[in-house]
Design a protein around this motif. Structure first.
Motif, mmCIF file in Angstrom:
data_model
loop_
_atom_site.group_PDB
_atom_site.id
_atom_site.type_symbol
_atom_site.label_atom_id
_atom_site.label_comp_id
_atom_site.label_asym_id
_atom_site.label_seq_id
_atom_site.Cartn_x
_atom_site.Cartn_y
_atom_site.Cartn_z
ATOM 1 N N TYR A 26 0.857 -1.340 -0.074
ATOM 2 C CA TYR A 26 -0.168 0.012 0.067
ATOM 3 C C TYR A 26 1.064 1.275 -0.052
ATOM 4 O O TYR A 26 0.584 2.319 -0.759
ATOM 5 C CB TYR A 26 -0.774 -0.142 1.235
ATOM 6 N N GLU A 40 -3.595 -1.652 -7.613
ATOM 7 C CA GLU A 40 -3.285 -2.963 -6.765
ATOM 8 C C GLU A 40 -3.117 -3.945 -8.093
ATOM 9 O O GLU A 40 -2.193 -4.518 -7.677
ATOM 10 C CB GLU A 40 -4.475 -3.223 -5.968
ATOM 11 N N TYR A 44 0.521 -5.725 -8.427
ATOM 12 C CA TYR A 44 0.723 -7.580 -8.118
ATOM 13 C C TYR A 44 1.563 -8.118 -8.860
ATOM 14 O O TYR A 44 2.618 -8.563 -8.558
ATOM 15 C CB TYR A 44 -0.699 -8.073 -7.971
ATOM 16 N N ARG A 66 -1.664 -8.484 12.374
ATOM 17 C CA ARG A 66 -1.731 -9.262 11.345
ATOM 18 C C ARG A 66 -0.492 -9.088 10.558
ATOM 19 O O ARG A 66 0.504 -8.542 11.093
ATOM 20 C CB ARG A 66 -2.745 -8.657 10.295
ATOM 21 N N LEU A 67 -0.233 -10.020 9.323
ATOM 22 C CA LEU A 67 0.937 -9.885 8.794
ATOM 23 C C LEU A 67 1.113 -9.083 7.696
ATOM 24 O O LEU A 67 0.123 -8.865 6.953
ATOM 25 C CB LEU A 67 1.570 -11.268 8.385
ATOM 26 N N SER B 25 -1.795 -14.634 -3.950
ATOM 27 C CA SER B 25 -2.842 -13.643 -4.311
ATOM 28 C C SER B 25 -3.806 -13.104 -3.207
ATOM 29 O O SER B 25 -4.079 -12.117 -3.023
ATOM 30 C CB SER B 25 -3.545 -14.248 -5.574
ATOM 31 N N TYR B 28 -2.063 -10.920 -0.788
ATOM 32 C CA TYR B 28 -1.879 -9.644 -1.158
ATOM 33 C C TYR B 28 -3.259 -8.966 -1.194
ATOM 34 O O TYR B 28 -3.148 -7.542 -0.711
ATOM 35 C CB TYR B 28 -1.327 -9.993 -2.597
ATOM 36 N N TYR B 29 -4.082 -9.420 -1.686
ATOM 37 C CA TYR B 29 -5.507 -8.574 -1.725
ATOM 38 C C TYR B 29 -6.289 -8.273 -0.284
ATOM 39 O O TYR B 29 -6.716 -7.389 -0.282
ATOM 40 C CB TYR B 29 -6.359 -9.021 -2.820
ATOM 41 N N GLU B 31 -4.411 -8.094 2.289
ATOM 42 C CA GLU B 31 -3.626 -7.119 2.777
ATOM 43 C C GLU B 31 -4.012 -5.525 2.389
ATOM 44 O O GLU B 31 -4.123 -4.590 3.325
ATOM 45 C CB GLU B 31 -2.196 -7.228 2.579
ATOM 46 N N MET B 32 -4.262 -5.610 1.347
ATOM 47 C CA MET B 32 -4.617 -4.215 0.619
ATOM 48 C C MET B 32 -6.093 -3.772 1.127
ATOM 49 O O MET B 32 -6.126 -2.545 1.276
ATOM 50 C CB MET B 32 -4.640 -4.435 -1.006
ATOM 51 N N ASP B 34 -6.824 -4.819 4.347
ATOM 52 C CA ASP B 34 -6.706 -4.213 5.825
ATOM 53 C C ASP B 34 -6.122 -2.931 5.826
ATOM 54 O O ASP B 34 -6.456 -1.949 6.676
ATOM 55 C CB ASP B 34 -5.774 -5.028 6.161
ATOM 56 N N GLU B 35 -5.245 -2.858 5.057
ATOM 57 C CA GLU B 35 -4.739 -1.253 4.773
ATOM 58 C C GLU B 35 -5.432 -0.254 4.630
ATOM 59 O O GLU B 35 -5.451 0.914 5.331
ATOM 60 C CB GLU B 35 -3.525 -1.102 3.628
ATOM 61 N N ARG B 36 -6.606 -0.375 3.610
ATOM 62 C CA ARG B 36 -7.628 0.804 3.522
ATOM 63 C C ARG B 36 -8.307 0.936 4.656
ATOM 64 O O ARG B 36 -8.565 2.354 4.805
ATOM 65 C CB ARG B 36 -8.406 0.346 2.277
ATOM 66 N N LEU B 50 -11.339 -1.884 -4.770
ATOM 67 C CA LEU B 50 -10.457 -2.896 -5.575
ATOM 68 C C LEU B 50 -10.901 -3.418 -6.974
ATOM 69 O O LEU B 50 -10.406 -3.944 -7.681
ATOM 70 C CB LEU B 50 -9.784 -4.105 -4.824
ATOM 71 N N GLU B 59 -7.214 -10.821 -14.370
ATOM 72 C CA GLU B 59 -6.296 -10.148 -14.710
ATOM 73 C C GLU B 59 -4.974 -10.900 -14.164
ATOM 74 O O GLU B 59 -3.842 -10.925 -14.743
ATOM 75 C CB GLU B 59 -6.091 -8.840 -13.968
#
Lengths: 102, 200
Positions: A26, A40, A44, A66-67, B25, B28-29, B31-32, B34-36, B50, B59
């Protein structure tokens, strides 16, 4: 912009975003945002590709229960950045010639 | 849509992917999202930013190398039974030759495209060389027969001109075919992905 060209440029943008200190997904997007649009789903595959090319390594660290995945630039990644700057020296010269005042 | 709904949909869209790829995958998504949420967005908004999970899955699949994609889509759900193996072996003279022919045919058609490009380049170079030769051959003729020398000069320059124009034509055609190749590869990938989604 040409898609292939943009792809190559974004690769270096991501490397540049982690060159001074390790960063996470992020944050990388936020750092690049003022200069180039990257979503995003664009980031990736770039991260995967750079990891495959051994230009960066990935590790997880705990954050808020969290990780979070952090990306670390390797020697190879730094070499890529240096090569890019050299290539662009030449391209910038051409650019200056093309856009010089009459 | 909640985070878990998004990840569930993404997971089914990526069905059949090697476990490692799938896990990476989803992480990654996840985490994205959670960050938001951490930066102050509601779960609903974070997920909405997203895009829809089907597109995201598509994709990811499009970015896979073709062999991985084929392996993922044509993976068998159950192991081979003895009967299937027997039938497969017995039928091999038929399906093997037909399959090979099909592959060879597709490959030939594709190679043919590039042969056309190669031929055009060869012709262009030949015309260029001819032009140079005509030009040079005019010099010794200057002393013996002036009209002949003039004729060779003219012909040489004409050929050179045609070669230069041809060069740009060939270059454009090569670029076009290269782009076409990339498009075809993408098309094949999309076809495989669509086939997979229809099966489910």
């Amino acid at each position: 912009m040409d898609i292939q060209m943009k792809r190559g440029l974004l690769d270096v943008c991501v490397l540049a975003a982690i060159k001074n200190q390790d960063s996470y997904g992020y944050q990388i997007i936020k750092d690049i945002a003022p200069y180039a649009t990257v979503s995003e789903s664009t980031l990736y595959p770039i991260l995967r590709r750079l990891e495959g090319a051994e230009m960066l390594t990935v590790y997880s660290r705990e954050h808020n229960g969290r990780l979070r995945k952090y990306y670390h630039i390797t020697k190879k990644g730094k070499e890529r950045l240096a090569a890019f700057r050299e290539e662009w020296q030449e391209i910038m010269q051409i650019y200056n010639f093309v856009s010089r005042q009459e | 849509m909640t985070k878990s709904e998004f990840l569930e949909k993404l997971k089914s869209g990526l069905h059949g992917l090697p476990d490692k790829e799938l896990k990476s995958s989803l992480e990654y998504y996840g985490e994205m999202i959670d960050e938001r949420i951490e930066s102050g967005l509601s779960e609903e908004d974070a997920v909405a930013q997203l895009g829809d999970p089907e597109t995201v899955a598509r994709e990811i699949l499009l970015d896979l190398p073709l062999p991985t994609l084929i392996k993922q889509n044509y993976k068998r759900k159950s192991p081979w039974t003895a009967w299937e193996i027997v039938l497969l072996v017995l039928g091999s003279p038929l399906w093997l030759s037909l399959g090979l022919t099909a592959v060879a045919l597709v490959f030939t058609l594709y190679a043919l495209l590039w042969v056309v490009v190669a031929v055009l380049w060869t012709v262009d170079i030949a015309v260029g060389v001819a032009g140079l030769a005509g030009f040079l051959s005019a010099f010794p003729l200057l002393l013996s027969s002036f009209p002949n020398a003039l004729f060779n000069f003219g012909l040489g320059i004409l050929c050179a001109g045609v070669a230069v124009v041809g060069f740009f034509g060939c270059l454009a055609l090569t670029k076009l075919f290269y782009k076409l190749s990339i498009r075809i590869l993408k098309q094949i990938k999309s076809m495989i992905i669509r086939r997979n989604q229809r099966d489910e």
